[in-house]
Structure formats: structure tokens, C-alpha cells
Design an enzyme around this catalytic site. Sequence first.
Site, short mmCIF file in Angstrom:
data_model
loop_
_atom_site.label_atom_id
_atom_site.label_comp_id
_atom_site.label_asym_id
_atom_site.label_seq_id
_atom_site.Cartn_x
_atom_site.Cartn_y
_atom_site.Cartn_z
N GLY A 11 0.83 -1.21 0.00
CA GLY A 11 0.00 0.00 0.00
C GLY A 11 0.85 1.25 0.00
N SER A 14 0.18 5.32 -1.37
CA SER A 14 -0.78 6.30 -0.84
C SER A 14 -0.84 6.22 0.69
CB SER A 14 -2.17 6.00 -1.43
OG SER A 14 -3.14 6.91 -0.93
N ILE A 16 -1.22 5.81 4.51
CA ILE A 16 -0.46 5.26 5.63
C ILE A 16 0.74 4.45 5.14
CG2 ILE A 16 -0.60 3.68 7.60
CD1 ILE A 16 -3.63 4.46 7.79
N ASP A 35 2.73 -1.88 -4.32
CA ASP A 35 1.38 -1.36 -4.54
C ASP A 35 0.95 -1.78 -5.95
OD1 ASP A 35 -0.16 1.16 -2.84
OD2 ASP A 35 -0.98 0.63 -4.82
N ASP A 50 -0.57 -6.97 -7.57
CA ASP A 50 -1.99 -7.00 -7.22
C ASP A 50 -2.16 -7.97 -6.07
OD1 ASP A 50 -4.69 -7.18 -6.94
OD2 ASP A 50 -5.04 -8.19 -8.86
N GLY A 76 -5.10 -1.78 1.51
CA GLY A 76 -6.46 -2.16 1.85
C GLY A 76 -7.47 -1.42 1.00
N SER A 116 -8.30 -2.18 11.78
CA SER A 116 -9.10 -0.95 11.89
C SER A 116 -9.98 -1.02 13.14
CB SER A 116 -10.01 -0.81 10.67
OG SER A 116 -10.93 0.25 10.85
N TYR A 156 -16.23 -4.44 4.65
CA TYR A 156 -15.04 -3.81 5.24
C TYR A 156 -14.86 -4.23 6.71
CZ TYR A 156 -11.51 -0.46 6.65
OH TYR A 156 -10.35 0.10 7.16
N LYS A 160 -11.87 -6.79 8.41
CA LYS A 160 -10.96 -6.42 9.50
C LYS A 160 -11.17 -7.34 10.72
CE LYS A 160 -9.04 -3.01 7.21
NZ LYS A 160 -7.64 -3.07 6.74
N1 LIG Z 1 -7.62 6.04 6.53
C1 LIG Z 1 -8.41 5.54 7.46
O1 LIG Z 1 -9.33 6.21 7.95
C2 LIG Z 1 -8.20 4.13 7.95
C3 LIG Z 1 -8.82 3.75 9.16
C4 LIG Z 1 -8.64 2.46 9.63
C5 LIG Z 1 -7.86 1.56 8.90
N2 LIG Z 1 -7.29 1.96 7.73
C6 LIG Z 1 -6.52 0.97 6.98
O2 LIG Z 1 -5.24 1.48 6.68
C7 LIG Z 1 -4.74 0.85 5.51
C8 LIG Z 1 -4.17 1.90 4.59
O3 LIG Z 1 -5.21 2.76 4.18
P1 LIG Z 1 -4.96 4.28 3.77
O4 LIG Z 1 -5.75 5.09 4.69
O5 LIG Z 1 -3.52 4.54 3.60
O6 LIG Z 1 -5.73 4.26 2.35
P2 LIG Z 1 -5.23 4.64 0.88
O7 LIG Z 1 -6.41 4.43 0.00
O8 LIG Z 1 -4.58 5.98 0.91
O9 LIG Z 1 -4.09 3.55 0.55
C9 LIG Z 1 -4.39 2.21 0.28
C10 LIG Z 1 -3.35 1.68 -0.70
O10 LIG Z 1 -3.61 0.29 -0.90
C11 LIG Z 1 -3.37 0.01 -2.26
N3 LIG Z 1 -4.10 -1.17 -2.73
C12 LIG Z 1 -5.44 -1.36 -2.75
N4 LIG Z 1 -5.75 -2.52 -3.36
C13 LIG Z 1 -4.56 -3.09 -3.72
C14 LIG Z 1 -4.22 -4.29 -4.41
N5 LIG Z 1 -5.14 -5.14 -4.89
N6 LIG Z 1 -2.91 -4.56 -4.60
C15 LIG Z 1 -1.95 -3.69 -4.18
N7 LIG Z 1 -2.23 -2.53 -3.54
C16 LIG Z 1 -3.51 -2.23 -3.32
C17 LIG Z 1 -3.90 1.26 -2.98
O11 LIG Z 1 -3.41 1.35 -4.32
C18 LIG Z 1 -3.41 2.37 -2.06
O12 LIG Z 1 -2.13 2.84 -2.44
C19 LIG Z 1 -5.91 0.04 4.92
O13 LIG Z 1 -5.75 -1.32 5.24
C20 LIG Z 1 -7.12 0.62 5.64
O14 LIG Z 1 -8.17 -0.31 5.75
C21 LIG Z 1 -7.42 3.22 7.25
#
Ligand SMILES: NC(=O)c1ccc[n+]([C@@H]2O[C@H](COP(=O)([O-])OP(=O)(O)OC[C@H]3O[C@@H](n4cnc5c(N)ncnc54)[C@H](O)[C@@H]3O)[C@@H](O)[C@H]2O)c1
Length: 261
Positions: A11, A14, A16, A35, A50, A76, A116, A156, A160
Amino acid sequence: MLLGKNIVVTGAASGIGQRTAELAQSQGANVFSVDRNTPDNQVGHFIAADLGSAEGVEALVNALPNGIDALANVAGLSGTPGKVPTIAVNFLGLRALSLGLAPKMNQYGSVINVASIAGFGWRGNLERTRKAIDVEGFPDPAQFCADHNIQDETSYPDSKELLLMWTFRAAHDPVFKDRGIRVNAVSPGPVETPILLQFRDVLGDDRVNSDINRVGRAGTANDIAPSILFLASDGARWVNGTNIACDGGLEASVMSEAMNF
Ligand SMILES: NC(=O)c1ccc[n+]([C@@H]2O[C@H](COP(=O)([O-])OP(=O)(O)OC[C@H]3O[C@@H](n4cnc5c(N)ncnc54)[C@H](O)[C@@H]3O)[C@@H](O)[C@H]2O)c1
């Protein structure tokens, strides 16, 4: 404590994951960024993959070298794309990558799963969740959703919940345990990244704002990355099979409400 460590961050294009990759590199780690999208600013060695398909995960495991110290499973999906890709990426692909990469990991390595606050209810769905995580390998995600009654709207939090329960179990799986590889989770609350806009669409602004108001502000990727990297570090060598709520106190608030204290 990360100097010279080989750390895989999924990931990484983008939010986190991107911040985790940057921070790990700034602390001297050798980073493998993963990613499906190519990051604007590539950190370390980038591998496109992927993580929502068995083939994609297998290709990634083959592309990574031996000697990995930590795997940060951050990639995610929000649930917006539907239950099949959400379960495939958030649980099935993450688990397959962790198990597939374990033989290439160093002794005393670390797997960190980003779950999460949405998975908080796992204790209430114990039977269903346990049956689902008992299914081994990378089953067809559509069949898996049908078999375990996973719907689009709840995919979702379901993903989790599966991830949290698997994390606790994986800490005692010989694949990891016999080589001292620790498996932990970090559970953020709402964090200002692109995915938060999708949560607003799915859950509604009122629900998201209520969570944010409980703790005063939304988190940022900068708030979450250090907890992930703490678990990757030797400083966490006695931390195993646990979930760190990294949410400004949101879980404590939700728990006291749910348990009426
Ligand atoms: N942002 C929030 O509010 C939040 C809250 C709780 C948990 N999370 C968790 O944190 C994690 C990171 O989320 P984020 O906030 O950085 O979101 P984000 O959308 O900014 O980043 C997610 C990244 O995952 C990559 N991704 C998605 N599907 C993919 C695949 N099939 N293969 C490879 N890469 C893939 C995307 O391209 C993206 O770069 C996730 O697991 C999310 O569930 C986020």
C-alpha cells in the site's frame, strides 16, 4: 532500531503505507515498496503487485529476496468496490502474502497487519469468523463471501474482523512462531487519507464525524506510521499477537460504551 533492516511495505503508493515507507527509509531501513499503483515518489525498491489475487501474491513473493526482517501489510480497500475485492485484498491476499513470505523472512522477524477500529466487533461474530479463517489457502473470493455470508455493505468491517482474529491465531502458528517471527496488528481510527472519503460515502458523514469528535481530530498517516514501525523494530521483540489501537482513544471510548462502564 530499523537501521539495515529489510522492510516490505504494501500500500506504499498512498496514505499510511506511503508514510510508513518514507519513515522506515529515513530511519535507515532498506525498503521494498509494494502497490498496484506506481507511487509518485518511489521509496526504496518498488514492486508493482496486485494483492487481491493468488497469482499476484505469488509473483510478489517470488520477486522479493530472502532476508526480509519485517512485512507491513498496509494495503487495503474501503468496501466501496464490493465484497469480493475487499475480502480478497484485506484478508485473503494479506494472509497469503504473510504465509508465503514467511520462509523468506529472517528469524525474529515481524509481520504487522493494519486492521481498523471497524474490526472492533470481532468478539461478537466469533463462530462465523473462526469458520472463515479456518479456510486455508487463497480460495475463490466470491465463493468465500457466499460461504460465509459476507455482504457488500459489511465487507469492510468483516474483513478487519477476520484479519484481527487471524493475527491472534497467526502469532501461535508454527510457520511464524517456530522462527520467532512476531505477528501483530495496528488498528487506526479515522485517518485523513484518500480512503476516508470512501468511508464517508459508505458510512455517512455523521458517523465518521462522530468518531472524529470523540477524540478531537482525525488522525494523519504521520500518527500511524510510527506504531507500525515500532512493531517492526527490535524494541517490540516481546510484543506478539496483539492489536495496538492507534486512534487517539477511540477504541477506549467505543469499548466503554459497548460494555457500559
Ligand atoms: N484512513 C483511514 O481512515 C483508515 C482507518 C482504519 C484503517 N485503515 C486501513 O489502513 C490501511 C491503509 O489505508 P490508507 O488510509 O492509507 O488508504 P489509501 O487508499 O490511501 O491507501 C491504500 C493503498 O492500498 C493500495 N491497494 C489497494 N488494493 C490493492 C491491491 N489489490 N494490490 C496492491 N495494492 C492495493 C492502494 O493502491 C493504495 O495505495 C488500509 O488497510 C485501511 O483499511 C485506514
